[in-house]
Design a protein around this motif. Structure first.
Motif, PDB file in Angstrom:
ATOM      1  N   THR A  20       0.863  -1.116  -0.123  1.00 37.70           N
ATOM      2  CA  THR A  20       0.171  -0.170   0.157  1.00 37.70           C
ATOM      3  C   THR A  20       0.687   1.167  -0.180  1.00 37.70           C
ATOM      4  N   GLY A  21       0.196   2.498  -0.339  1.00 38.95           N
ATOM      5  CA  GLY A  21       0.826   3.609  -0.357  1.00 38.95           C
ATOM      6  C   GLY A  21       1.519   3.941   1.094  1.00 38.95           C
ATOM      7  N   MET A  22       1.000   3.870   2.105  1.00 38.09           N
ATOM      8  CA  MET A  22       1.509   4.236   3.285  1.00 38.09           C
ATOM      9  C   MET A  22       2.544   3.376   3.466  1.00 38.09           C
ATOM     10  N   ALA A  23       2.558   2.136   3.525  1.00 33.05           N
ATOM     11  CA  ALA A  23       3.351   0.961   3.948  1.00 33.05           C
ATOM     12  C   ALA A  23       4.569   1.121   2.750  1.00 33.05           C
ATOM     13  N   ARG A  24       4.340   1.583   1.765  1.00 36.79           N
ATOM     14  CA  ARG A  24       5.613   1.780   0.730  1.00 36.79           C
ATOM     15  C   ARG A  24       6.335   3.239   1.393  1.00 36.79           C
ATOM     16  N   GLU A  25       5.564   4.098   1.810  1.00 32.85           N
ATOM     17  CA  GLU A  25       6.673   5.102   2.251  1.00 32.85           C
ATOM     18  C   GLU A  25       6.894   4.926   3.419  1.00 32.85           C
ATOM     19  N   ARG A  26       6.685   4.062   4.278  1.00 35.21           N
ATOM     20  CA  ARG A  26       7.222   3.600   5.739  1.00 35.21           C
ATOM     21  C   ARG A  26       8.517   2.930   5.118  1.00 35.21           C
ATOM     22  N   ARG A  27       8.173   2.096   4.205  1.00 36.34           N
ATOM     23  CA  ARG A  27       9.467   1.046   3.963  1.00 36.34           C
ATOM     24  C   ARG A  27      10.677   2.010   3.254  1.00 36.34           C
ATOM     25  N   MET A  28      10.495   3.147   2.455  1.00 35.86           N
ATOM     26  CA  MET A  28      11.199   3.983   1.961  1.00 35.86           C
ATOM     27  C   MET A  28      12.134   4.849   2.850  1.00 35.86           C
ATOM     28  N   ALA A  29      11.395   5.082   3.956  1.00 32.03           N
ATOM     29  CA  ALA A  29      11.861   5.800   5.065  1.00 32.03           C
ATOM     30  C   ALA A  29      13.004   4.897   5.834  1.00 32.03           C
ATOM     31  N   GLU A  30      12.569   3.742   5.983  1.00 37.29           N
ATOM     32  CA  GLU A  30      13.459   2.680   6.441  1.00 37.29           C
ATOM     33  C   GLU A  30      14.638   2.301   5.707  1.00 37.29           C
ATOM     34  N   ILE A  31      14.663   2.337   4.469  1.00 38.81           N
ATOM     35  CA  ILE A  31      15.506   2.140   3.525  1.00 38.81           C
ATOM     36  C   ILE A  31      16.505   3.010   3.543  1.00 38.81           C
ATOM     37  N   PHE A  32      16.269   4.345   3.526  1.00 34.00           N
ATOM     38  CA  PHE A  32      16.919   5.547   3.380  1.00 34.00           C
ATOM     39  C   PHE A  32      17.725   5.414   4.952  1.00 34.00           C
ATOM     40  N   VAL A  33      16.994   5.248   5.799  1.00 35.49           N
ATOM     41  CA  VAL A  33      17.955   5.220   7.140  1.00 35.49           C
ATOM     42  C   VAL A  33      18.792   4.131   7.025  1.00 35.49           C
ATOM     43  N   GLU A  34      18.547   2.915   6.622  1.00 39.35           N
ATOM     44  CA  GLU A  34      19.630   1.764   6.523  1.00 39.35           C
ATOM     45  C   GLU A  34      20.762   2.252   5.673  1.00 39.35           C
ATOM     46  N   VAL A  35      20.486   3.080   4.608  1.00 38.42           N
ATOM     47  CA  VAL A  35      21.689   3.293   3.724  1.00 38.42           C
ATOM     48  C   VAL A  35      22.368   4.397   4.536  1.00 38.42           C
ATOM     49  N   ALA A  36      21.915   5.392   5.101  1.00 33.64           N
ATOM     50  CA  ALA A  36      22.624   6.386   5.908  1.00 33.64           C
ATOM     51  C   ALA A  36      23.443   5.575   7.043  1.00 33.64           C
ATOM     52  N   LEU A  91      21.067  -1.981  -2.245  1.00 29.03           N
ATOM     53  CA  LEU A  91      20.378  -0.909  -3.228  1.00 29.03           C
ATOM     54  C   LEU A  91      19.861  -1.577  -4.378  1.00 29.03           C
ATOM     55  N   SER A  92      20.515  -2.598  -5.041  1.00 31.88           N
ATOM     56  CA  SER A  92      19.658  -3.194  -6.144  1.00 31.88           C
ATOM     57  C   SER A  92      18.462  -3.976  -5.783  1.00 31.88           C
ATOM     58  N   GLU A  93      18.555  -4.604  -4.710  1.00 26.86           N
ATOM     59  CA  GLU A  93      17.543  -5.270  -4.366  1.00 26.86           C
ATOM     60  C   GLU A  93      16.372  -4.549  -3.936  1.00 26.86           C
ATOM     61  N   ARG A  94      16.722  -3.395  -3.066  1.00 30.38           N
ATOM     62  CA  ARG A  94      15.551  -2.458  -2.756  1.00 30.38           C
ATOM     63  C   ARG A  94      15.040  -1.625  -3.778  1.00 30.38           C
ATOM     64  N   CYS A  95      15.472  -1.647  -5.084  1.00 33.28           N
ATOM     65  CA  CYS A  95      14.712  -1.216  -6.068  1.00 33.28           C
ATOM     66  C   CYS A  95      13.813  -2.182  -6.524  1.00 33.28           C
ATOM     67  N   VAL A  96      13.855  -3.536  -6.411  1.00 34.04           N
ATOM     68  CA  VAL A  96      13.241  -4.531  -6.782  1.00 34.04           C
ATOM     69  C   VAL A  96      11.831  -4.372  -5.784  1.00 34.04           C
ATOM     70  N   GLU A  97      12.277  -4.300  -4.424  1.00 34.52           N
ATOM     71  CA  GLU A  97      11.277  -4.219  -3.736  1.00 34.52           C
ATOM     72  C   GLU A  97      10.272  -3.229  -3.747  1.00 34.52           C
ATOM     73  N   LEU A  98      10.831  -1.849  -4.045  1.00 36.91           N
ATOM     74  CA  LEU A  98      10.104  -0.479  -3.767  1.00 36.91           C
ATOM     75  C   LEU A  98       9.462  -0.113  -5.140  1.00 36.91           C
ATOM     76  N   LEU A  99      10.023  -0.490  -6.170  1.00 36.63           N
ATOM     77  CA  LEU A  99       9.701  -0.246  -7.725  1.00 36.63           C
ATOM     78  C   LEU A  99       8.983  -1.465  -8.138  1.00 36.63           C
ATOM     79  N   ASP A 100       8.217  -1.284  -9.470  1.00 35.46           N
ATOM     80  CA  ASP A 100       7.355  -2.219 -10.118  1.00 35.46           C
ATOM     81  C   ASP A 100       8.446  -2.880 -11.174  1.00 35.46           C
ATOM     82  N   VAL A 101       9.372  -3.552 -10.824  1.00 42.18           N
ATOM     83  CA  VAL A 101      10.646  -4.032 -11.792  1.00 42.18           C
ATOM     84  C   VAL A 101      10.850  -5.392 -11.216  1.00 42.18           C
ATOM     85  N   SER A 102      11.448  -6.215 -12.083  1.00 41.76           N
ATOM     86  CA  SER A 102      11.842  -7.385 -11.702  1.00 41.76           C
ATOM     87  C   SER A 102      13.317  -7.569 -11.596  1.00 41.76           C
TER      88      SER A 102
END
Length: 255
Positions: A2-18, A34-45
């Motif tokens: 969902t949109g809210m879950a995705r935004e929360r996950r995005m925040a977690e990922i950027f904190v993880e990277v930082a 980061l490559s794995e997170r792209c697949v997780e967050l975006l509609d890509v394979s």
């Protein structure tokens, strides 16, 4: 997601990277994540990060998975493909339909190989800091669905993070330092590839399984992938210390 879950996950990922961008961090492992997170967050394979070497040729540095055909597809872009165009122009190349005849112009082998591997759309985002481009983020889709502006913006943000990771927050004026960092990252990737091959042959397993076991062992012991790989390749490490993947039967293991 969902949109809210995705935004929360995005925040977690950027904190993880930082949190990862500390002194002496493992750039290869971070780029794989980061490559794995792209697949997780975006509609890509699939996703891959390519860096330019001293000759301006793109080389794969990290990927969302280690399937041989996917890596060959990334590697093919050293002389053709959207990533080459993206790197040379510094402009994103998005929503390229590989099933249409047009993309084949100038990159016939890349488009044909991509279709054979099951991909129908591709995207390339520049790894860029100010006016300097050091590589590209490549995304692939198996479904004919266009990425919207928000997804493209997020992909570019992830590409920007990858750029910072590679340059380790150095300024572009330090060109000698920057070139040294780029070459070191590419050399590390070669060592990791060689270690994967050693383990896959030794265990008679796929490079995917070998890489997963290798990476898990290094993470658990806070070892750099490149350093562990160098020890494996040189024979200065007993690979029996790495737990054999569960997919490998005892009779298949090689000494």
């Amino acid at each position: 997601m969902t949109g809210m879950a995705r935004e929360r996950r995005m925040a977690e990922i950027f904190v993880e990277v930082a949190d990862s961008l500390v002194e002496d961090f493992d750039v290869i492992d971070l780029l794989h994540r980061l490559s794995e997170r792209c697949v997780e967050l975006l509609d890509v394979s699939a996703a891959g990060i390519l860096l330019a070497n001293a000759q301006g040729e793109l080389r794969i540095i990290a990927a969302s998975d280690e399937r041989t055909r996917l890596l060959e597809l990334f590697a093919l872009q050293h002389d053709q493909g959207p990533c080459v165009e993206c790197y040379r122009t510094g402009a994103a190349r998005t929503n390229i339909e590989l099933t249409r005849p047009e993309p084949a112009d100038g990159r016939p082998h890349f488009a044909a190989r991509a279709r054979e591997t099951g991909y129908v759309n591709t995207h390339a985002l520049p790894l860029r800091l100010r006016s300097r481009v050091i590589g590209a983020l490549n995304l692939f889709q198996t479904a004919p669905h266009r990425l919207g502006d928000d997804d493209i913006a997020l992909a570019q943000a992830l590409a920007d993070v990858a750029t910072i990771a590679v340059l380790q927050q150095r300024t572009l004026e330090q060109s000698q330092v920057e070139n040294s960092q780029l070459e070191a990252a590419l050399t590390s990737r070669v060592l990791v590839e060689q270690a994967k091959g050693v383990l896959a042959e030794r265990w008679n397993t796929s490079v995917d399984d070998a890489f997963a076991a290798f990476r898990s062992y290094a993470r658990a012991r806070h070892l750099r992938l490149s350093e562990l790989a160098a020890r494996i390749v040189s024979g200065d490490f007993d690979t029996a210390d790495i737990p054999v993947p569960a997919t490998v039967s005892p009779e298949d293991r090689r000494g």
